[in-house]
Design an enzyme around this catalytic site. Structure first.
Site, PDB file in Angstrom:
ATOM      1  N   ARG A   1       4.106  10.289   9.874  1.00 25.04           N
ATOM      2  CA  ARG A   1       3.057   9.244   9.891  1.00 25.04           C
ATOM      3  C   ARG A   1       3.356   8.203   8.809  1.00 25.04           C
ATOM      4  O   ARG A   1       3.229   6.995   9.029  1.00 25.04           O
ATOM      5  CB  ARG A   1       1.675   9.863   9.632  1.00 25.04           C
ATOM      6  CG  ARG A   1       0.561   8.821   9.548  1.00 25.04           C
ATOM      7  CD  ARG A   1      -0.716   9.402   8.999  1.00 25.04           C
ATOM      8  NE  ARG A   1      -1.505  10.136   9.964  1.00 25.04           N
ATOM      9  CZ  ARG A   1      -2.398   9.592  10.802  1.00 25.04           C
ATOM     10  NH1 ARG A   1      -2.608   8.298  10.799  1.00 25.04           N
ATOM     11  NH2 ARG A   1      -3.090  10.351  11.619  1.00 25.04           N
TER      12      ARG A   1
ATOM     13  N   ALA B   1       2.539  12.471   0.742  1.00 26.17           N
ATOM     14  CA  ALA B   1       1.305  11.717   1.022  1.00 26.17           C
ATOM     15  C   ALA B   1       1.281  11.394   2.504  1.00 26.17           C
ATOM     16  O   ALA B   1       2.218  10.795   3.016  1.00 26.17           O
ATOM     17  CB  ALA B   1       1.274  10.438   0.198  1.00 26.17           C
ATOM     18  N   HIS B   2       0.260  11.836   3.191  1.00 23.78           N
ATOM     19  CA  HIS B   2       0.198  11.534   4.619  1.00 23.78           C
ATOM     20  C   HIS B   2      -1.223  11.356   5.133  1.00 23.78           C
ATOM     21  O   HIS B   2      -1.428  11.123   6.305  1.00 23.78           O
ATOM     22  CB  HIS B   2       0.864  12.659   5.423  1.00 23.78           C
ATOM     23  CG  HIS B   2       0.065  13.928   5.418  1.00 23.78           C
ATOM     24  ND1 HIS B   2       0.186  14.856   4.419  1.00 23.78           N
ATOM     25  CD2 HIS B   2      -0.879  14.392   6.259  1.00 23.78           C
ATOM     26  CE1 HIS B   2      -0.645  15.846   4.652  1.00 23.78           C
ATOM     27  NE2 HIS B   2      -1.313  15.596   5.762  1.00 23.78           N
ATOM     28  N   ARG B   3      -2.230  11.491   4.260  1.00 20.59           N
ATOM     29  CA  ARG B   3      -3.605  11.416   4.757  1.00 20.59           C
ATOM     30  C   ARG B   3      -3.867  10.047   5.375  1.00 20.59           C
ATOM     31  O   ARG B   3      -3.537   9.007   4.798  1.00 20.59           O
ATOM     32  CB  ARG B   3      -4.601  11.643   3.616  1.00 20.59           C
ATOM     33  CG  ARG B   3      -4.481  13.000   2.986  1.00 20.59           C
ATOM     34  CD  ARG B   3      -5.718  13.823   3.254  1.00 20.59           C
ATOM     35  NE  ARG B   3      -5.619  14.577   4.456  1.00 20.59           N
ATOM     36  CZ  ARG B   3      -5.183  15.845   4.529  1.00 20.59           C
ATOM     37  NH1 ARG B   3      -4.789  16.483   3.458  1.00 20.59           N
ATOM     38  NH2 ARG B   3      -5.157  16.458   5.686  1.00 20.59           N
ATOM     39  N   ALA B   4      -4.502  10.072   6.565  1.00 22.27           N
ATOM     40  CA  ALA B   4      -4.745   8.836   7.311  1.00 22.27           C
ATOM     41  C   ALA B   4      -5.492   7.798   6.458  1.00 22.27           C
ATOM     42  O   ALA B   4      -5.133   6.621   6.453  1.00 22.27           O
ATOM     43  CB  ALA B   4      -5.541   9.170   8.567  1.00 22.27           C
TER      44      ALA B   4
END
Ligand code: UD1
Ligand code: UDP
Length: 363
Positions: free
Chosen positions: A235, A202-205
């Site tokens: 991130r 999971a890395h979506r801004a």
């Protein structure tokens, strides 16, 4: 004729451009390979160039992310200088990152043609920087390589100026080309504490930069009815540390956190897991290959990959803990048979794109 320029800047672009680079090499088409530097850590960048045995980039930059605007602007300035010097016959970009938009913009402003690989995807979610990037890049591109008919139809509805070709997605080529290597070389399973596990990324801004959503994910993973292996994007590590959660979850029994792993290890984890929990785009596609064939829960409010949902591989479950937990349980209980074909092609996308380029540029 001047060279074609292939530009990549992040992990997924390197992976998805790899088959195209190989097809250019095979067809003896001269090209320069440029790393625009959006990702810069070894684990997010150079690791893939080495593992996928790509040529070292002819030009390489490092653009540490300041703000989105500054990151995009710096890449435009760097690429513009390079284009003036090298005058490529065509610039190829892939996907929807800030580096892709920046490169396409710099190129078209100098009157040079742009080819957009993976054109026409739409999440219709304007909170996502990727949605801005892909829409704008599609409208700047001379050639649009749409992976599916659905992507082509999105482009037609928007009346883009460039020529559209449906080619499949080069990520399928990448999986097919690397699975045999992964089977031979990856030792990642020696490190995994669990026999049966879910694989998470999971890395979506719009998710991990939002503390309540980030906490939902972590709670869902630590309380999941199956242990979770989680190779973590930088991130996300940064956000978890800022929210003082990272140290706590590192000791969780149900969760194994790994650094971002190489492609051969990631392919192995996808192959060995029971279910994939992700916000990633490329992983939704890779899960549909016959070599992997895994159910995916998309931890987002929308997806720009509806083909994977329609084919029965993926389900968009949102970002609430309870919904994620219920979906994991349901999917593990009712493991229906998944299709044996991928909606994203059968591994010849890069060859098709190179054939089109040969025709368009009279090579
Ligand atoms: C970017 C793309 C996203 C893509 C993802 C692939 C945009 C808007 N987003 O997201 O579409 O799915 O790449 O992984 O272009 N960082 C490091 N080291 C690195 C790279 C990033 O520490 O090598 C950290 C930095 O704190 C940086 C943050 O991650 O500020 C975000 O990096 P950035 O490239 O801006 O966005 P991604 O989240 O990686
Ligand atoms: N991937 C990888 N190691 C990891 C996580 C992902 O090699 O630790 C690969 C994955 O197989 C896919 C790509 O990276 O090909 C996806 O990248 P990411 O999720 O960063 O970006 P997105 O696809 O969402 O743009």
């Amino acid at each position: 004729m001047n060279d074609i320029m292939v530009v990549a800047g992040t992990r997924p672009e390197i992976i998805k451009m790899a088959p195209l680079i190989r097809a250019l090499q095979k067809n003896k088409i001269p090209f320069t390979f440029v790393h625009c530097g959006q990702h810069y850590d070894y684990e997010m960048s150079q690791q893939f160039i080495e593992e996928l045995e790509l040529p070292e980039p002819d030009y390489s930059y490092k653009v540490k992310a300041y703000s989105q605007g500054e990151q995009t602007a710096r890449i435009i300035a760097n690429i513009e200088r390079l284009l003036k010097k090298t005058k490529p016959a065509l610039v190829l970009v892939e996907g929807d990152t800030n580096g892709v938009l920046a490169t396409a913009l710099a190129t078209i402003k100098l009157g040079m043609p742009v080819g957009h690989v993976e054109a026409g995807l739409r999440s219709f979610d304007l909170r996502m920087p990727e949605e801005h990037n892909r829409r704008l890049t599609d409208h700047l591109s001379t050639y649009l390589f749409a992976p599916t008919k659905n992507a082509e139809s999105n482009l037609k509805k928007e009346s883009v100026w460039g020529k559209i070709y449906v080619t499949g997605n080069t990520v399928i080529d990448a999986v097919i080309q690397h699975i045999p290597l992964a089977e031979r070389k990856s030792k990642v399973m020696e490190k995994i504490r669990f026999e049966k596990f879910a694989l998470a990324t999971a890395h979506r801004a719009e998710n991990v930069d939002n503390p309540p959503v980030l906490k939902n994910f972590i709670k869902a993973f630590t309380e999941a009815p199956i242990p979770v292996v989680y190779p973590m994007h930088p991130r996300t590590i940064k956000r978890l540390k800022q929210n003082r959660i990272y140290q706590k979850i590192k000791r969780s029994e149900n969760l194994q956190i790994l650094p971002p792993v190489g492609y051969l290890d990631f392919l192995t984890l996808m192959k060995k897991c029971e279910i994939i929990l992700t916000g990633s785009g490329g992983i939704q596609e890779e899960a549909t290959t016959p070599q992997i064939r895994k159910p995916v829960l998309v931890l987002r409010l929308s997806t720009e990959r509806p083909e994977a949902v329609e084919a029965g591989f993926a389900k968009v479950v949102g970002t609430e803990k309870q919904n994620i937990l219920e979906a994991i349980e349901k999917t593990l209980e009712n493991k229906g048979l998944l299709p044996t074909n991928s909606p994203y092609g059968n591994g010849d996308a890069a060859e098709k794109i190179v054939e089109i380029i040969k025709c368009e540029l009279s090579l």
